[in-house]
Design a protein around this motif. Sequence first.
Motif, short mmCIF file in Angstrom:
data_model
loop_
_atom_site.label_atom_id
_atom_site.label_comp_id
_atom_site.label_asym_id
_atom_site.label_seq_id
_atom_site.Cartn_x
_atom_site.Cartn_y
_atom_site.Cartn_z
N ALA A 351 0.83 -1.18 0.00
CA ALA A 351 0.00 0.00 0.00
C ALA A 351 0.87 1.24 0.00
CB ALA A 351 -0.92 0.00 1.21
N GLU D 16 -3.87 -10.36 -3.33
CA GLU D 16 -5.09 -9.68 -2.91
C GLU D 16 -6.28 -10.64 -2.95
OE1 GLU D 16 -4.44 -6.98 -1.68
OE2 GLU D 16 -6.24 -5.74 -1.59
N SER D 181 1.85 -0.27 -8.01
CA SER D 181 1.36 -1.65 -7.93
C SER D 181 0.67 -2.06 -9.23
CB SER D 181 0.41 -1.82 -6.75
OG SER D 181 -0.77 -1.08 -6.93
N ARG D 240 -0.59 2.16 -4.38
CA ARG D 240 -1.89 1.55 -4.64
C ARG D 240 -2.94 2.60 -4.94
NH1 ARG D 240 -5.06 -3.26 -1.95
NH2 ARG D 240 -3.03 -4.17 -1.48
N ASP D 317 -9.20 1.46 -5.94
CA ASP D 317 -8.01 0.68 -5.58
C ASP D 317 -7.83 -0.35 -6.69
OD1 ASP D 317 -6.34 -1.39 -4.61
OD2 ASP D 317 -6.81 -0.85 -2.53
N LEU D 319 -6.07 -2.86 -7.02
CA LEU D 319 -5.97 -4.28 -6.65
C LEU D 319 -7.28 -4.81 -6.08
CD1 LEU D 319 -2.40 -4.35 -5.04
CD2 LEU D 319 -3.07 -5.07 -7.33
#
Lengths: 351, 351, 351, 351
Positions: A351, D16, D181, D240, D317, D319
């Motif tokens: 994160a 995730e 990410s 992220r 987000d 992910l």
Amino acid sequence: MIRVGVVGASGLAGGELIRLVTQHPDLELTFLGGSSHIGRRPAELHPGLRLDLGLTVQPVTEEVADLVDVVYLATPAPVSAELAGLLADRVPAVVDLSGAFRIRTPELHDRWYPKVRRRADLADRFVYGVPELIGDQLADAALISLPGCYATAITLGLAPLTLGLGLDLKTVVVDGKSGSSGGGLQLRTADLHPLRNGAIAPYAPTGHRHAAEVSDFLERSKPGTIGHLSMSAYGVSHVRGLLASSYVFTDGAVDQRELQRAYVRFYKEHRFVRVRRHAETLIPVPDPQAVLGSNFCDVTVLHDEEGGRIVVLSALDNLVKGAAGQAVQATNLRFGLAEDAGLTMQPVMPA
Amino acid sequence: MIRVGVVGASGLAGGELIRLVTQHPDLELTFLGGSSHIGRRPAELHPGLRLDLGLTVQPVTEEVADLVDVVYLATPAPVSAELAGLLADRVPAVVDLSGAFRIRTPELHDRWYPKVRRRADLADRFVYGVPELIGDQLADAALISLPGCYATAITLGLAPLTLGLGLDLKTVVVDGKSGSSGGGLQLRTADLHPLRNGAIAPYAPTGHRHAAEVSDFLERSKPGTIGHLSMSAYGVSHVRGLLASSYVFTDGAVDQRELQRAYVRFYKEHRFVRVRRHAETLIPVPDPQAVLGSNFCDVTVLHDEEGGRIVVLSALDNLVKGAAGQAVQATNLRFGLAEDAGLTMQPVMPA
Amino acid sequence: MIRVGVVGASGLAGGELIRLVTQHPDLELTFLGGSSHIGRRPAELHPGLRLDLGLTVQPVTEEVADLVDVVYLATPAPVSAELAGLLADRVPAVVDLSGAFRIRTPELHDRWYPKVRRRADLADRFVYGVPELIGDQLADAALISLPGCYATAITLGLAPLTLGLGLDLKTVVVDGKSGSSGGGLQLRTADLHPLRNGAIAPYAPTGHRHAAEVSDFLERSKPGTIGHLSMSAYGVSHVRGLLASSYVFTDGAVDQRELQRAYVRFYKEHRFVRVRRHAETLIPVPDPQAVLGSNFCDVTVLHDEEGGRIVVLSALDNLVKGAAGQAVQATNLRFGLAEDAGLTMQPVMPA
Amino acid sequence: MIRVGVVGASGLAGGELIRLVTQHPDLELTFLGGSSHIGRRPAELHPGLRLDLGLTVQPVTEEVADLVDVVYLATPAPVSAELAGLLADRVPAVVDLSGAFRIRTPELHDRWYPKVRRRADLADRFVYGVPELIGDQLADAALISLPGCYATAITLGLAPLTLGLGLDLKTVVVDGKSGSSGGGLQLRTADLHPLRNGAIAPYAPTGHRHAAEVSDFLERSKPGTIGHLSMSAYGVSHVRGLLASSYVFTDGAVDQRELQRAYVRFYKEHRFVRVRRHAETLIPVPDPQAVLGSNFCDVTVLHDEEGGRIVVLSALDNLVKGAAGQAVQATNLRFGLAEDAGLTMQPVMPA
């Protein structure tokens, strides 16, 4: 459902309490208290929490007692001291997240919290400690004082040495590294992004209160075990999470294998403390990014033969295990719920 | 103009050497060496340096000697060891930025650099040290070994205690915090941005080579002054700059005022070391962001009465004062230029 | 030596002006002005700049005219408007870094700067523009207004299309991304590190003043070339540097090769504008990290056949080419110095 | 319990998926697949997930069909294409997170995914889309293709204009900003922390596949509504979360109030899309930090009168809502669970 009030609702710990309480299956948020931002809804103060709770921030009065079974004080120490006086004996459980009632030895309290007048009657009734170490005292406790974020990490890191292995810690040097959320949202120039990003800020190179808190607790838990403990603390360039490094000099002879086994054994029944080997995963651990958003405290112990010392590293999310999550954990134990009720979320990483 | 060769031109220290040499009034870049990226221009390897130098990366051979007056080896220790053998006595000055020739005590060298075979003939001819402390040895030195980035910071931080005040340092615990540029540009999963950003990575919790380097140097400088020195190092979430915290236990009695004066006095003639009070500016110092891009090392000394120790904090830019800048500084002294020639740039902050 | 005064000495642009002026071979800092922090030395306000200048921040009065040959106004627009009135005709050159005198068309000025009353007498005497485009007007100019950081980037990105290739830009959509230093050091909760780090903050999704400034300038430079220009601006998670993306729809037919050649040709004589191919180095460019601390503006132009548009990307350091560096560049041209005097520093990267 | 297999278990989306599946009350993780890291436990690959699942990464064969009710393919498009062929008709539900089956128009697929041979039989059986827009098609779907992270954000942002208000979008310019990410954990020099931190990297200034995916979907949903859609994408300095900015030019006349009401109405029944006003909280929104770790997509629509355009901002987000969370959401709808089962976590902010 256990009814919960959060005081200091506009702060970072307050926001985290709202997040965790509203996700908890057995808790119900019924009161938001504060001295500023009166009338504001959570979403106005916490950008992520667009919740429709029908609650706004209200001043704290005695009447709060009718609305809640437990109240969290996520307030500055002087405010906590005052509110604890107001709410004790009116609310079944008062959980204080500030430093007002952490240090039990009166002289030490006065030295480190000179602006928080100690009310002996109240102070002596507070139960203090990391839930893992004082779990049995929490059942039915009326007044609970929770350790600071650093104190939680350091205590969980050192307890297996003193309470588990029975070592005397002659000298302990603690070096703490934390993100900017540890400082809250006060308006200070040094905390503006341009000056705080990329920093390694030695904000408390000497004299951090949490060192006194840890010494006081460990000494009371087992007198004579802490010889000399000093601490320095630094703000580094991320937001959430801290790492406490404890460099321990002891006369006792232990090797890496004994240390590792002692730590695993000590925390066998405590799922929130993860005893980790330094190289067990992709990145060196413990690293606070690997506990982000969760109630875990990751602990690694290393015997530094060359250096003649033991290195203990403890990482946690200062807003969860170091504040709101630990408050919920204590509440679970206080009210006889499963210790991890509402706290089963895994870390959000990367994160 | 003094003709300069940079070997390891594609690395981060190599890039910084190119930046500093091309800005220097008395140096001229005449050779770029490396074992990979042969044929590449600087701009292809260093996005900021779009220079038209007419140079590309070339393999290092004896012929390099014809092109340069000084050559910088910004190469891994085993490569430096080999190239030093090749270039010694052929080039007027060889400046090694690796660890190949830093530790003088043979047993210590072998223990910390087991893969770098020590050639006694060569090793004993190298001059090693922070320019501030060995300036006179640099004049006309043919072989120069420069301290590591952490070793530079720690040595500059401790020298006023041992060499200035004559204290015996019974126990020293060093905690180092550095940005990701310290690890170079090798392809490692743990160094990818998603895993490295937001980290507090305990990458060397025990056994850092720079601790041995510092002990070895300070002990040789004044035998008996360093009792026990251990170090732990962490990667934190920024790119450039490091802070070394040295926690010193000594029997000597000194107070804050004496310490401050001793440090100011010790570095009076050395403009690159700035002795700073902890609260003299907007942010707590020393903080490596306040030296970014410059050749300064900021040092702060604090007497921690409560903790019974001295806290020494030293901050520098690991690519400048910890590598390329220090190399230029040593070159200036070697060739009789002003010590700060080409190094007068002020820090770029905030960045 | 040309004597320089910096007003707004405590701000970020003020600090950068101090850094650049004190590094400049032909400039001498003789006055520091401000309305707050009176009596403070630079080092107290700018942690990196521990300079011994013998200057402290002083209020600005007419007497300043005796001390300086050029004065920089790094002040909010209303303050600049007032100070320009005070100092015009008293100081040989007044260089304003604010928006007070940027927009020349009176109605446009009033619409975008309603709080800055336009003094027509003064406004019409100001020379405005990026030095690359108005260099000849700067020689001996008494009053100079410099473009905003975004305006500089966008103008340098679009000028080769309109002034070079003579294209009519029917529709231009500008998307700006900048670091937190663009917002200065005002105390705002949203700018505290915990809330600003990791953000993509749409702080000006519509109605950014710099769009008006660019349109106004390009239209005056060549009427009819700018059809419709809109802009949105975002704060992203770093400190220094901005990237302006201009998405251009035009009826003119040009291909990638023509575009590239036109840009190279347009800036052939201007060393601070680096026309770069997107893949010419390790990272995709332009990227503001590759100009950090320097006076460069990196520009890349791409013909997006698929998308039927031209993509122009311009990156600069908002505190250097977007503020202090450009001010020094203009000063160099004003006083007949080499355009890059004191501005030859290469980017500091990585940082 | 619905038995779940995760293929691509070592990647970021794989991690995730493990996080979300193990937190889900009705899902049980029964298989981990991959082509590398065979035999590794999740904790070795995902530092935060120290789970004792009794599972290690295994190669994918037909036998997987016996172990799972649904399988997630978090694999590169060519691998997904192959595995979908293997597992279709053997596993009740195959959910592909790659681009292999996203673009339905054959010519468009071949153009944007030239290396992924289209198997018409399979491709035509896949259901594609954001669950909010194709929820009814998901019930009992055997093959599900999920939109890319950017495509999800853009589609959710534009759908209320075309499908809700019936506007024709003449020209749409999309500017995407995402964290590191989004690029996964492949070893690329440009993704190392020193080069990626502080960057604004124009990694796809033209020709992003997600633009084609969005056009293809919206055109098929309502032919004639998308005139011209182009996209540019940038990597910014966090890990992220992404923000997609869609700048829309349309002939239709709508004002801010109508837009706001249309968006609220369009997503009234969809709790994961939060229609937010730009200034409703402490920071400007939408900002991906305010959805971190959650399945929310925050959308804000603004009428830019001055600019003659509509600005739509969508944050998620990448992910979670852009990958793993959306997969779980689709699974919930596929198997008749509550749409938000296992997805009720609030954002973790600040982080």
